[in-house]
Motif scaffolding. Structure first.
Motif, mmCIF file in Angstrom:
data_model
loop_
_atom_site.group_PDB
_atom_site.id
_atom_site.type_symbol
_atom_site.label_atom_id
_atom_site.label_comp_id
_atom_site.label_asym_id
_atom_site.label_seq_id
_atom_site.Cartn_x
_atom_site.Cartn_y
_atom_site.Cartn_z
ATOM 1 N N ALA A 180 0.935 -1.304 0.112
ATOM 2 C CA ALA A 180 0.048 0.212 0.007
ATOM 3 C C ALA A 180 0.876 1.300 0.087
ATOM 4 C CB ALA A 180 -0.873 0.038 1.270
ATOM 5 N N SER A 181 1.746 1.137 0.674
ATOM 6 C CA SER A 181 2.908 2.394 0.770
ATOM 7 C C SER A 181 3.537 2.802 -0.530
ATOM 8 C CB SER A 181 3.921 2.241 1.887
ATOM 9 O OG SER A 181 4.764 1.076 1.303
ATOM 10 N N ASN A 182 3.429 1.771 -1.552
ATOM 11 C CA ASN A 182 4.054 1.781 -2.901
ATOM 12 C C ASN A 182 3.214 1.081 -3.945
ATOM 13 O OD1 ASN A 182 5.590 2.015 -5.279
ATOM 14 N ND2 ASN A 182 7.439 1.396 -4.419
ATOM 15 N N GLY A 183 2.148 1.750 -4.412
ATOM 16 C CA GLY A 183 1.241 1.063 -5.205
ATOM 17 C C GLY A 183 1.652 0.584 -6.630
ATOM 18 N N SER A 184 2.851 0.978 -7.100
ATOM 19 C CA SER A 184 3.405 0.496 -8.290
ATOM 20 C C SER A 184 4.321 -0.698 -8.011
ATOM 21 C CB SER A 184 3.973 1.511 -9.275
ATOM 22 O OG SER A 184 5.142 2.047 -8.398
ATOM 23 N N MET A 185 4.737 -1.029 -6.686
ATOM 24 C CA MET A 185 5.733 -2.036 -6.266
ATOM 25 C C MET A 185 5.601 -3.191 -6.855
ATOM 26 S SD MET A 185 7.253 -2.836 -2.582
ATOM 27 C CE MET A 185 6.448 -4.319 -2.321
ATOM 28 N N VAL A 186 4.280 -3.925 -6.969
ATOM 29 C CA VAL A 186 4.059 -5.228 -7.287
ATOM 30 C C VAL A 186 4.474 -5.174 -8.939
ATOM 31 C CG1 VAL A 186 2.309 -7.100 -7.661
ATOM 32 C CG2 VAL A 186 2.326 -5.728 -5.593
ATOM 33 N N ALA A 187 3.993 -4.388 -9.414
ATOM 34 C CA ALA A 187 4.238 -4.403 -10.969
ATOM 35 C C ALA A 187 5.915 -3.999 -11.312
ATOM 36 C CB ALA A 187 3.394 -3.413 -11.655
ATOM 37 N N SER A 188 6.383 -3.126 -10.701
ATOM 38 C CA SER A 188 7.656 -2.730 -11.171
ATOM 39 C C SER A 188 8.967 -3.206 -10.649
ATOM 40 C CB SER A 188 7.665 -1.087 -10.787
ATOM 41 O OG SER A 188 7.857 -0.811 -9.601
ATOM 42 N N THR A 189 8.410 -3.985 -9.376
ATOM 43 C CA THR A 189 9.584 -4.799 -8.893
ATOM 44 C C THR A 189 9.876 -6.047 -9.138
ATOM 45 O OG1 THR A 189 9.103 -3.653 -6.754
ATOM 46 C CG2 THR A 189 10.496 -5.227 -6.552
ATOM 47 N N PRO A 190 10.992 -6.311 -9.728
ATOM 48 C CA PRO A 190 11.210 -7.574 -10.233
ATOM 49 C C PRO A 190 11.113 -8.774 -9.055
ATOM 50 C CG PRO A 190 13.383 -6.533 -10.233
ATOM 51 C CD PRO A 190 12.173 -5.596 -9.734
ATOM 52 N N ALA A 191 10.739 -9.949 -9.454
ATOM 53 C CA ALA A 191 10.521 -10.908 -8.384
ATOM 54 C C ALA A 191 11.824 -11.071 -7.418
ATOM 55 C CB ALA A 191 10.321 -12.323 -8.961
ATOM 56 N N LEU A 192 11.478 -11.198 -6.200
ATOM 57 C CA LEU A 192 12.707 -11.521 -5.093
ATOM 58 C C LEU A 192 13.215 -12.927 -5.147
ATOM 59 C CD1 LEU A 192 11.334 -9.695 -2.226
ATOM 60 C CD2 LEU A 192 12.684 -8.691 -3.751
ATOM 61 N N VAL A 193 14.386 -13.174 -5.700
ATOM 62 C CA VAL A 193 14.933 -14.367 -5.860
ATOM 63 C C VAL A 193 16.078 -14.471 -4.797
ATOM 64 C CG1 VAL A 193 16.048 -16.089 -7.341
ATOM 65 C CG2 VAL A 193 14.302 -14.344 -8.364
ATOM 66 N N PRO A 194 15.918 -15.274 -3.769
ATOM 67 C CA PRO A 194 16.938 -15.356 -3.046
ATOM 68 C C PRO A 194 18.083 -15.944 -3.494
ATOM 69 C CG PRO A 194 15.353 -16.909 -2.279
ATOM 70 C CD PRO A 194 14.713 -16.210 -3.484
ATOM 71 N N GLN A 195 19.405 -15.510 -3.020
ATOM 72 C CA GLN A 195 20.469 -15.888 -3.484
ATOM 73 C C GLN A 195 21.113 -17.203 -2.772
ATOM 74 O OE1 GLN A 195 21.809 -14.236 -6.542
ATOM 75 N NE2 GLN A 195 19.730 -13.589 -6.129
ATOM 76 N N HIS A 196 20.602 -17.157 -1.439
ATOM 77 C CA HIS A 196 21.247 -18.267 -0.660
ATOM 78 C C HIS A 196 20.177 -18.979 0.112
ATOM 79 C CE1 HIS A 196 24.344 -15.211 -1.009
ATOM 80 N NE2 HIS A 196 25.189 -16.244 -0.702
ATOM 81 N N LYS A 197 20.354 -20.337 0.664
ATOM 82 C CA LYS A 197 19.462 -20.700 1.680
ATOM 83 C C LYS A 197 20.000 -20.376 3.299
ATOM 84 C CE LYS A 197 17.647 -24.119 -1.076
ATOM 85 N NZ LYS A 197 16.397 -24.991 -0.964
ATOM 86 N N HIS A 198 19.395 -20.209 3.736
ATOM 87 C CA HIS A 198 19.428 -19.634 5.053
ATOM 88 C C HIS A 198 19.190 -20.324 6.750
ATOM 89 C CE1 HIS A 198 19.718 -15.538 3.218
ATOM 90 N NE2 HIS A 198 18.857 -15.983 2.605
ATOM 91 N N ILE A 199 20.212 -20.528 7.459
ATOM 92 C CA ILE A 199 19.881 -21.055 8.652
ATOM 93 C C ILE A 199 19.880 -19.763 9.545
ATOM 94 C CG2 ILE A 199 20.841 -22.602 10.469
ATOM 95 C CD1 ILE A 199 22.572 -23.983 8.290
ATOM 96 N N TRP A 200 18.435 -19.678 10.159
ATOM 97 C CA TRP A 200 18.429 -18.770 11.095
ATOM 98 C C TRP A 200 18.512 -19.466 12.381
ATOM 99 C CZ3 TRP A 200 18.133 -14.261 8.725
ATOM 100 C CH2 TRP A 200 17.521 -14.162 7.347
ATOM 101 N N VAL A 201 19.483 -19.169 13.165
ATOM 102 C CA VAL A 201 19.699 -19.652 14.746
ATOM 103 C C VAL A 201 19.374 -18.500 15.655
ATOM 104 C CG1 VAL A 201 21.479 -20.746 16.099
ATOM 105 C CG2 VAL A 201 21.880 -20.653 13.835
ATOM 106 N N ILE A 202 18.275 -18.913 16.426
ATOM 107 C CA ILE A 202 17.740 -17.888 17.530
ATOM 108 C C ILE A 202 18.744 -18.316 18.926
ATOM 109 C CG2 ILE A 202 15.622 -17.047 18.372
ATOM 110 C CD1 ILE A 202 15.818 -17.212 15.228
ATOM 111 N N THR A 203 19.296 -17.169 19.109
ATOM 112 C CA THR A 203 20.274 -17.527 20.319
ATOM 113 C C THR A 203 20.093 -16.499 21.620
ATOM 114 O OG1 THR A 203 21.940 -15.762 19.696
ATOM 115 C CG2 THR A 203 22.007 -17.972 18.463
ATOM 116 N N GLY A 204 20.549 -16.865 22.684
ATOM 117 C CA GLY A 204 20.844 -16.086 23.776
ATOM 118 C C GLY A 204 20.471 -16.969 24.886
ATOM 119 N N PRO A 205 20.831 -16.684 26.265
ATOM 120 C CA PRO A 205 20.694 -17.302 27.427
ATOM 121 C C PRO A 205 19.453 -17.681 27.554
ATOM 122 C CG PRO A 205 21.642 -15.168 27.712
ATOM 123 C CD PRO A 205 20.979 -15.187 26.444
ATOM 124 N N ALA A 206 19.133 -18.725 28.563
ATOM 125 C CA ALA A 206 17.837 -19.548 29.023
ATOM 126 C C ALA A 206 16.705 -18.150 29.375
ATOM 127 C CB ALA A 206 17.995 -20.308 30.186
ATOM 128 N N GLY A 207 15.538 -18.324 28.881
ATOM 129 C CA GLY A 207 14.462 -17.402 29.236
ATOM 130 C C GLY A 207 14.599 -16.124 28.163
#
Ligand code: ATP
Ligand code: GCO
Length: 248
Positions: A50-77
């Protein structure tokens, strides 16, 4: 990958290989939570359009360059499980709950009030790394989410090895940053869990907070409410995904 792909509407295909050991959420509550998370994700997606009405039409498809391992870290709690469940649903990525990969001996040790040593943790860290790679391979998804305290730099280095022979893979550590006293309170309030509040101090004794040169770390302020922390984490992960796809 399009923005819609980042926030898929059908979340039912997302695999959870290991659910957290916490008491199960009753189905109706879980369903409500899923639909509320899905609706946040889809609202975020619509808002950016909505913040950029033409975005869908004008932005090329997002193609990820990598596969990602998302490690959620930190101490207990610090909220690893809470954040990982949220990201799992929002991005429809498989999720490995690191605590369920501890050996019974390690769990018994912690439950009896003894902190794990480096020696206790090596095989667990290697297992998490290998399971993450296997899950990425088998699921065919663009990423996998894994919770792991990863308290010390050398523990994070063990996970980083995942990229050594896999240039198509990136590891990211989402570090949930909060104080010891806050985490003591949270863990004290948690019922039926082997990790007791007095163990939080030992987690901070072991903790080597990520340093500036650890450029694969996304630090998230984790002292807010669960919803606030989840949204902050979602924002940094989404931004990183978009950068990888050349869209940020
Ligand atoms: N931002 C938050 N504000 C308040 N309470 C929270 C927040 N995040 C999580 N909690 C609560 O704190 C407790 C610990 O959260 P959670 O299990 O997500 O943390 P964790 O990092 O996975 O912990 P552990 O490593 O001990 O499994 C839970 O009871 C959870 O409901
Ligand atoms: O490395 C560790 O010491 C462990 O992974 C702990 O972090 C616990 O498993 C967790 O805190 C459960 O509450």
């Amino acid at each position: 990958m399009s923005t819609d792909d980042l926030f898929p509407k059908d979340l039912s295909s997302a695999g959870v290989t290991h659910l957290p050991p916490s008491p199960p959420i009753e189905p109706t509550k879980r369903e409500k939570r899923r639909s509320s998370i899905a609706s946040i994700a889809s609202r975020t997606s619509r808002a950016s359009r909505a913040s950029n009405g033409s975005m869908v039409a004008s932005t090329p498809a997002l193609v990820p360059q990598h596969k990602h391992i998302w490690v959620i870290t930190g101490p207990a709690g610090c909220g690893k499980t809470s954040v990982a469940e949220y990201l799992h649903l929002a991005f429809a990525l498989p999720y490995l709950e690191g605590d369920t990969f501890h050996t019974p001996q390690n769990v018994k040790k912690m439950a009896e009030g003894h902190p794990l040593t480096d020696a206790d943790r090596w095989d667990w860290l290697i297992l998490l790394r290998e399971q993450s790679l296997q899950t990425l391979h088998e699921s065919g998804t663009s990423g996998v989410i894994v919770t792991c305290s990863a308290l010390k730099r050398k523990y994070r280095d063990v996970i980083r090895i995942a990229t050594y022979h896999n240039p198509a893979i990136l590891v990211h550590f989402v570090f949930l940053n909060a104080t010891e006293s806050l985490l003591m309170d949270r863990v004290r309030g948690r019922q039926n869990h082997y990790m007791k509040d007095y163990m939080v101090h030992s987690q901070f004794e072991s903790l080597e907070a990520p340093q500036k040169d650890e450029t694969d770390v996304l630090s998230v302020e984790a002292s807010g409410t669960s919803v606030e922390v989840q949204r902050l984490a979602l924002a940094v992960v989404r931004k990183t995904m978009e950068m990888d796809a050349g869209a940020a």
